[in-house]
Each structure stands twice: as structure tokens, then as C-alpha cells.
Write a protein that holds these residues in place. Structure first.
Motif, PDB file in Angstrom:
ATOM      1  N   GLN A  65      19.266  11.015 -19.802  1.00 36.05           N
ATOM      2  CA  GLN A  65      19.733  12.397 -19.717  1.00 36.05           C
ATOM      3  C   GLN A  65      19.162  13.104 -18.487  1.00 36.05           C
ATOM      4  O   GLN A  65      19.835  13.908 -17.836  1.00 36.05           O
ATOM      5  N   SER A  66      17.912  12.784 -18.137  1.00 36.93           N
ATOM      6  CA  SER A  66      17.293  13.390 -16.961  1.00 36.93           C
ATOM      7  C   SER A  66      18.011  12.972 -15.677  1.00 36.93           C
ATOM      8  O   SER A  66      18.285  13.801 -14.796  1.00 36.93           O
ATOM      9  N   SER A  69      21.525  14.618 -15.584  1.00 37.46           N
ATOM     10  CA  SER A  69      21.439  16.044 -15.262  1.00 37.46           C
ATOM     11  C   SER A  69      21.217  16.257 -13.772  1.00 37.46           C
ATOM     12  O   SER A  69      21.800  17.160 -13.162  1.00 37.46           O
ATOM     13  N   ARG A  72      24.520  15.666 -11.966  1.00 38.42           N
ATOM     14  CA  ARG A  72      25.499  16.751 -12.101  1.00 38.42           C
ATOM     15  C   ARG A  72      25.240  17.902 -11.143  1.00 38.42           C
ATOM     16  O   ARG A  72      26.139  18.678 -10.823  1.00 38.42           O
ATOM     17  N   THR A  73      23.995  18.031 -10.680  1.00 38.56           N
ATOM     18  CA  THR A  73      23.670  19.117  -9.745  1.00 38.56           C
ATOM     19  C   THR A  73      24.127  18.820  -8.321  1.00 38.56           C
ATOM     20  O   THR A  73      24.149  19.710  -7.470  1.00 38.56           O
TER      21      THR A  73
END
Length: 217
Positions: A65-66, A69, A72-73
């Protein structure tokens, strides 16, 4: 021992395919773990298999998940810079293979032209049955070799002059003066030899103009 090349085709045998999947999957996870430790980067793996509806993740759900995330940035423009699909990958491989093929062809042609050149020289320059393309390639090869020889001679002369100057020897002006002095000495020797030949009767006798019979036209 050379490793056997893998045939990248779909494995139809179920048992062999499952064995290969487990082996490759473990190898992939091992490589990701190594690059994570050696280079200190964030990396993860998400693997879907036909026999398991739930994906296998590495190293953990939280770590995955890290990484997602952070991904996605990143803007779509930045993502596309290093994105490589199968078509793009194959296109790059084809372009690279074509460049290597051209290089090999040029090397082979150069060897063929060199062999032809020596064959013509051994045949006393008999070009009766020669093709124009072969003659042009031989001419280009000779020009290239002559250019290399001239460059090597120039570099060798420059290194000699530089070595003399660095060792506290003659300066450039003294070298020029010495060469001019040698040329003058050679000319003087040639003049003396010519005078000796005339005095010894080996040259044409120089007669006064009054003794020369000039024929009327």
C-alpha cells in the motif's frame, strides 16, 4: 558450463507449468528482496495465479500500500517516461538487433574486400573480371588505411617534438633551423658532385657561344 537458453513459449503440461510458476515466483521475490536490501529502494510484488483468487503480495500488505500510494502521487507524464509495454520492448530489441546485424555485415564486407585486394595484388593487378562495386569498396578501403597511416605519422611526429621540448632539448625554432641546415648541406654536396662530374668529363662540355654553330631555319 553455459546455461541452456529458455524457450519462451506457453507450457502446455499442467504439472510442469505449476512447477515452473512456483520456481519463477520464488526467484522473482528473491530478486526483489535483493534489490531492496542492496540499493535501499522501495519495491513490492503483487502476483495473481489461476489457482488462487487472492493475490500474493510481498513483502506485506502495508508495504504494498505504501508503494502504491507513492506511485499514485506521480503525474501521468512522469509515469509515461519510463513505461515500457511489450510492443515497445520488442521494438527496441529489434532496433538493437538490426544495428548489430549492420555492424556484422560491415565487418564481414571489410574482410571480403581486404581478401579481394590481396588477391588482385597477387594477380599483378588483373582487374578484368572485377565488379565495379568491389573496385569501389577496395578504393575506399585503401583511402581509409592511408588516412589512418597519415594520422599515425602525424601523431608520432607530434609526440616526438613534445617529448624533446619536455625533456629540455631543442626548441621548435632550433629544430627548424637544424632541418634547414641539413637541406643546405645536402644541396651543397649535390653541387660539389656536379662540379666534379663536369671537371672529370662525365658531364656535357660547356662551349663558348662563339663556337656554337647556329643553323639557319
Amino acid at each position: 558450463m553455459t546455461r541452456k537458453k529458455v524457450d519462451l513459449t506457453y507450457i502446455k503440461n499442467d504439472s510442469k507449468r505449476k512447477t515452473t510458476l512456483n520456481k519463477r515466483k520464488n526467484g522473482l521475490v528473491k530478486k526483489i528482496n535483493e534489490i531492496n536490501i542492496l540499493c535501499g529502494i522501495e519495491a513490492c510484488a503483487i502476483i495473481y495465479t489461476p489457482d488462487n483468487p487472492q493475490p500474493e503480495v510481498w513483502p506485506s500488505d502495508r508495504a504494498v500500500q505504501s508503494v502504491l500510494s507513492r506511485l499514485r502521487t506521480v503525474s501521468e507524464l512522469e509515469k509515461g517516461k519510463k513505461k515500457l509495454c511489450q510492443e515497445s520492448f520488442l521494438r527496441q530489441r529489434i532496433i538493437k538487433a538490426q544495428a548489430q546485424l549492420r555492424k556484422l555485415r560491415n565487418e564481414i564486407r571489410k574482410k571480403e574486400v581486404t581478401l579481394l585486394m590481396f588477391q588482385y595484388l597477387n594477380a599483378n593487378n588483373n582487374f578484368d573480371n572485377s565488379r565495379m562495386i568491389d573496385l569501389n569498396d577496395i578504393s575506399n578501403l585503401i583511402d581509409q588505411n592511408l588516412e589512418k597511416i597519415e594520422n599515425n605519422i602525424s601523431m608520432s611526429q607530434a609526440q616526438k617534438v613534445k617529448s624533446i621540448a619536455e625533456n629540455g632539448g631543442e626548441t621548435m625554432s632550433s629544430l627548424v633551423n637544424r632541418v634547414i641546415g641539413l637541406e643546405t648541406h645536402v644541396e651543397a654536396m649535390q653541387h660539389n658532385n656536379l662540379s666534379m662530374d663536369l671537371n672529370n668529363g662525365y658531364g656535357d662540355e660547356i662551349r663558348p657561344l662563339s663556337e656554337v654553330n647556329v643553323l639557319s631555319p
